[in-house]
Design a protein around this motif. Structure first.
Motif, PDB file in Angstrom:
ATOM      1  N   LEU A   1       0.829  -1.217   0.000  1.00 40.81           N
ATOM      2  CA  LEU A   1       0.000   0.000   0.000  1.00 40.81           C
ATOM      3  C   LEU A   1       0.858   1.260   0.000  1.00 40.81           C
ATOM      4  N   LEU A   2       1.985   1.222   0.657  1.00 35.44           N
ATOM      5  CA  LEU A   2       2.894   2.364   0.673  1.00 35.44           C
ATOM      6  C   LEU A   2       3.414   2.663  -0.733  1.00 35.44           C
ATOM      7  N   LEU A   3       3.770   1.612  -1.475  1.00 33.64           N
ATOM      8  CA  LEU A   3       4.236   1.808  -2.848  1.00 33.64           C
ATOM      9  C   LEU A   3       3.134   2.380  -3.732  1.00 33.64           C
ATOM     10  N   VAL A   4       1.923   1.819  -3.594  1.00 33.55           N
ATOM     11  CA  VAL A   4       0.806   2.281  -4.425  1.00 33.55           C
ATOM     12  C   VAL A   4       0.486   3.746  -4.133  1.00 33.55           C
ATOM     13  N   GLN A   5       0.437   4.106  -2.857  1.00 33.30           N
ATOM     14  CA  GLN A   5       0.110   5.487  -2.506  1.00 33.30           C
ATOM     15  C   GLN A   5       1.209   6.449  -2.951  1.00 33.30           C
ATOM     16  N   SER A   6       2.461   6.026  -2.879  1.00 38.85           N
ATOM     17  CA  SER A   6       3.552   6.904  -3.307  1.00 38.85           C
ATOM     18  C   SER A   6       3.479   7.176  -4.808  1.00 38.85           C
ATOM     19  N   VAL A   7       3.202   6.122  -5.594  1.00 39.89           N
ATOM     20  CA  VAL A   7       3.119   6.297  -7.051  1.00 39.89           C
ATOM     21  C   VAL A   7       1.903   7.135  -7.424  1.00 39.89           C
ATOM     22  N   LEU A   8       0.744   6.798  -6.863  1.00 40.33           N
ATOM     23  CA  LEU A   8      -0.464   7.561  -7.182  1.00 40.33           C
ATOM     24  C   LEU A   8      -0.368   8.993  -6.683  1.00 40.33           C
ATOM     25  N   GLY A   9       0.265   9.188  -5.551  1.00 36.90           N
ATOM     26  CA  GLY A   9       0.446  10.545  -5.044  1.00 36.90           C
ATOM     27  C   GLY A   9       1.309  11.383  -5.972  1.00 36.90           C
ATOM     28  N   SER A  10       2.357  10.771  -6.543  1.00 34.54           N
ATOM     29  CA  SER A  10       3.206  11.496  -7.494  1.00 34.54           C
ATOM     30  C   SER A  10       2.425  11.859  -8.753  1.00 34.54           C
ATOM     31  N   ILE A  11       1.565  10.947  -9.206  1.00 32.77           N
ATOM     32  CA  ILE A  11       0.756  11.222 -10.395  1.00 32.77           C
ATOM     33  C   ILE A  11      -0.222  12.361 -10.120  1.00 32.77           C
ATOM     34  N   VAL A  12      -0.877  12.309  -8.967  1.00 33.89           N
ATOM     35  CA  VAL A  12      -1.824  13.373  -8.615  1.00 33.89           C
ATOM     36  C   VAL A  12      -1.115  14.714  -8.504  1.00 33.89           C
ATOM     37  N   ASN A  13       0.070  14.717  -7.896  1.00 36.71           N
ATOM     38  CA  ASN A  13       0.836  15.960  -7.766  1.00 36.71           C
ATOM     39  C   ASN A  13       1.208  16.524  -9.134  1.00 36.71           C
ATOM     40  N   ALA A  14       1.703  15.640 -10.005  1.00 37.76           N
ATOM     41  CA  ALA A  14       2.102  16.103 -11.337  1.00 37.76           C
ATOM     42  C   ALA A  14       0.906  16.638 -12.111  1.00 37.76           C
ATOM     43  N   PHE A  15      -0.229  15.950 -12.012  1.00 40.21           N
ATOM     44  CA  PHE A  15      -1.408  16.366 -12.770  1.00 40.21           C
ATOM     45  C   PHE A  15      -1.962  17.687 -12.259  1.00 40.21           C
ATOM     46  N   MET A  16      -2.161  17.789 -10.969  1.00 39.31           N
ATOM     47  CA  MET A  16      -2.790  18.983 -10.415  1.00 39.31           C
ATOM     48  C   MET A  16      -1.854  20.187 -10.450  1.00 39.31           C
ATOM     49  N   VAL A  17      -0.588  19.990 -10.110  1.00 34.95           N
ATOM     50  CA  VAL A  17       0.359  21.108 -10.149  1.00 34.95           C
ATOM     51  C   VAL A  17       0.571  21.567 -11.588  1.00 34.95           C
ATOM     52  N   GLY A  18       0.653  20.605 -12.501  1.00 34.36           N
ATOM     53  CA  GLY A  18       0.772  20.983 -13.906  1.00 34.36           C
ATOM     54  C   GLY A  18      -0.430  21.750 -14.405  1.00 34.36           C
ATOM     55  N   CYS A  19      -1.609  21.325 -13.976  1.00 30.77           N
ATOM     56  CA  CYS A  19      -2.839  22.032 -14.369  1.00 30.77           C
ATOM     57  C   CYS A  19      -2.834  23.457 -13.832  1.00 30.77           C
ATOM     58  N   MET A  20      -2.442  23.623 -12.591  1.00 32.42           N
ATOM     59  CA  MET A  20      -2.407  24.964 -12.008  1.00 32.42           C
ATOM     60  C   MET A  20      -1.347  25.833 -12.670  1.00 32.42           C
ATOM     61  N   PHE A  21      -0.203  25.235 -13.002  1.00 30.99           N
ATOM     62  CA  PHE A  21       0.861  26.007 -13.643  1.00 30.99           C
ATOM     63  C   PHE A  21       0.425  26.490 -15.022  1.00 30.99           C
ATOM     64  N   VAL A  22      -0.205  25.608 -15.791  1.00 26.60           N
ATOM     65  CA  VAL A  22      -0.660  26.001 -17.125  1.00 26.60           C
ATOM     66  C   VAL A  22      -1.725  27.082 -17.026  1.00 26.60           C
ATOM     67  N   LYS A  23      -2.610  26.966 -16.046  1.00 28.60           N
ATOM     68  CA  LYS A  23      -3.660  27.968 -15.903  1.00 28.60           C
ATOM     69  C   LYS A  23      -3.080  29.322 -15.494  1.00 28.60           C
ATOM     70  N   ILE A  24      -2.073  29.299 -14.636  1.00 25.32           N
ATOM     71  CA  ILE A  24      -1.462  30.557 -14.206  1.00 25.32           C
ATOM     72  C   ILE A  24      -0.703  31.212 -15.352  1.00 25.32           C
ATOM     73  N   SER A  25      -0.018  30.398 -16.161  1.00 24.80           N
ATOM     74  CA  SER A  25       0.827  30.938 -17.224  1.00 24.80           C
ATOM     75  C   SER A  25       0.085  31.144 -18.536  1.00 24.80           C
ATOM     76  N   GLN A  26      -1.215  31.025 -18.542  1.00 22.95           N
ATOM     77  CA  GLN A  26      -1.967  31.276 -19.773  1.00 22.95           C
ATOM     78  C   GLN A  26      -1.766  32.719 -20.240  1.00 22.95           C
ATOM     79  N   PRO A  27      -1.587  32.924 -21.568  1.00 20.66           N
ATOM     80  CA  PRO A  27      -1.328  34.285 -22.058  1.00 20.66           C
ATOM     81  C   PRO A  27      -2.586  35.127 -22.241  1.00 20.66           C
ATOM     82  N   LYS A  28      -3.692  34.733 -21.627  1.00 18.56           N
ATOM     83  CA  LYS A  28      -4.911  35.525 -21.799  1.00 18.56           C
ATOM     84  C   LYS A  28      -4.765  36.920 -21.202  1.00 18.56           C
TER      85      LYS A  28
END
Length: 417
Positions: free
Chosen positions: A164-191
């Motif tokens: 369970l520790l391995l599964v949570q670590s991998v899924l946590g990294s995926i969630v971090n990459a997805f959500m942080v990437g989404c926020m970064f793209v939204k902040i850096s939008q050239p609108k």
């Protein structure tokens, strides 16, 4: 009888009562779009924009049944959401994952019997110092965020906990990459960069180099420039084909220098974009009197790359018929100072009136062609006159010769007699 009397009284009341006609109340957007100096007849007609002045498209998608398509591109869907919904989803995703894995850690401890041996030094639990759901939830947060306070530690006697520790670590990294990437793209939008790209409030029509032109002005308020900027324009106007098909909001290209390269801009200072009204222009047959009667909209689009980030930026605006001024020019905004050029943005939207024909470009071309015709007619008429005089002289000479020949023949006959 009483019913008839009541009907007559009601009819008399209807005739005597004044008729009041309530004018329909226009929506807020239509009231804002109406110009101040238009007649009452124009005010009654609702002016609906296709693209608003701030560049937002005034189109709403309704009856979309295939909503699953939005989920197939979940990243773009999250980026396009408003900030309040984006932040809500951001918090909910992390909270749900922490609660989910916290529940699993608590279930493992409960099924192994760790809850029954709290404080027993001889018992080796799956997670040390895990004595309830709250502590399991805190351990889940520490595991996924890799904080590791050191108080709750997983032991080597719990293989299911290690998995369970391995599964949570991998899924946590995926969630971090997805959500942080989404926020970064939204902040850096050239609108927001498009907010500093400005268009003139009005477009103008006047003469330039002897030709009738439609013009508008664009400018950049920032010192960091737009790289490879280009401009294009579209005419939005409903049309009906020769076969009777009605095409609402038909889009027609307006040439703003595509073939000459004038559509590619070096936007360091405000520029006036010009469209020559010729035979290929949709304004070829439109005169000053006919322009207010037209139901059209000009959409202008400025594109380029942001110099600081390298991302593509697009700014849009539009002009309806009431915002197109016939017989005006833009006030100059660029002045030469001591060692530099200065742009006065206070005069960016200002115009001044100039002498401009009220006729359409087609009518001006026809009048110009008529003005050139008399010269050609004079040359050809002189040539025709010379040819006619020569033929007439030849015919007269021929007739005189025939008459002389006839007189001589008559004299010979008389002499013979």
């Amino acid at each position: 009888m009483a019913a008839n009397v009541l009907e007559e009284d009601s009819m008399e009341q209807d005739i005597e009562s004044p008729v009041t006609i309530h004018q329909p109340k226009l929506p807020k957007q239509a009231r804002e779009d109406l110009p101040k100096n238009i007649s009452k007849e124009c005010a009654k007609r609702k002016i609906q924009r296709y693209v608003r002045k701030d560049g937002k498209c005034n189109v709403h998608h309704g009856n979309v049944r295939e909503t699953y398509r939005y989920l197939t591109d979940i990243f773009t869907t999250l980026v396009d959401l408003k900030w309040r919904f984006n932040l809500l989803i951001f918090v909910m995703v992390y909270t749900v994952t922490w609660l989910f894995f916290g529940m699993i850690w608590w279930l493992i401890a409960y099924m192994r019997g760790d809850m029954d041996h709290i404080g027993d030094s001889t018992w080796t639990p799956c997670v040390s110092n895990l004595n309830g759901f709250v502590s399991a939830f805190l351990f889940s947060i520490e595991t996924e965020t890799t904080i590791g306070y050191g108080y709750r530690v997983i032991t080597d006697k719990c293989p299911e906990g290690i998995i369970l520790l391995l599964v949570q670590s991998v899924l946590g990294s995926i969630v971090n990459a997805f959500m942080v990437g989404c926020m970064f793209v939204k902040i850096s939008q050239p609108k927001k960069r498009a907010e500093t790209l400005v268009f003139s409030t009005n477009a103008v029509i006047s003469m330039r180099d002897g030709k009738l032109c439609l013009m508008f002005r664009v400018g950049d308020l920032r010192n960091s420039h737009i790289v490879e900027a280009s401009i294009r324009a579209k005419l939005i106007k409903s049309k009906q084909t020769k076969e009777g098909e009605f095409i609402p909001l038909n889009q027609t290209d307006i040439n703003v220098g595509y073939y000459t390269g004038d559509d590619r801009l070096f936007l360091v200072s405000p520029l006036i974009i010009s469209h020559e009204i010729n035979q290929q222009s949709p304004f070829w047959e439109i005169s000053k009197a006919q322009l207010p009667k037209e139901e059209l909209e000009i959409v202008v689009i400025l594109e380029g790359m942001v110099e600081a980030t390298g991302m593509t930026c697009q700014a849009r605006s539009s002009y309806i018929t009431s915002e197109i001024l016939w017989g005006y020019r833009f006030t100059p905004v660029l002045t030469l100072e001591d060692g530099f050029y200065e742009v006065d943005y206070n005069s960016f939207h200002e115009t001044y009136e100039t002498n401009t024909p009220v006729h359409s470009a087609k009518e001006l071309a026809e009048m110009a062609s008529r003005a050139e015709l008399p010269l050609t007619w004079s040359v050809s008429s002189k040539l025709d006159q010379h040819a006619e005089l020569e033929t007439e002289e030849e015919e007269k000479n021929q007739e005189d010769q025939n008459e002389r020949n006839g007189d001589v023949a008559n004299l010979e006959n008389e002499s013979k007699v």
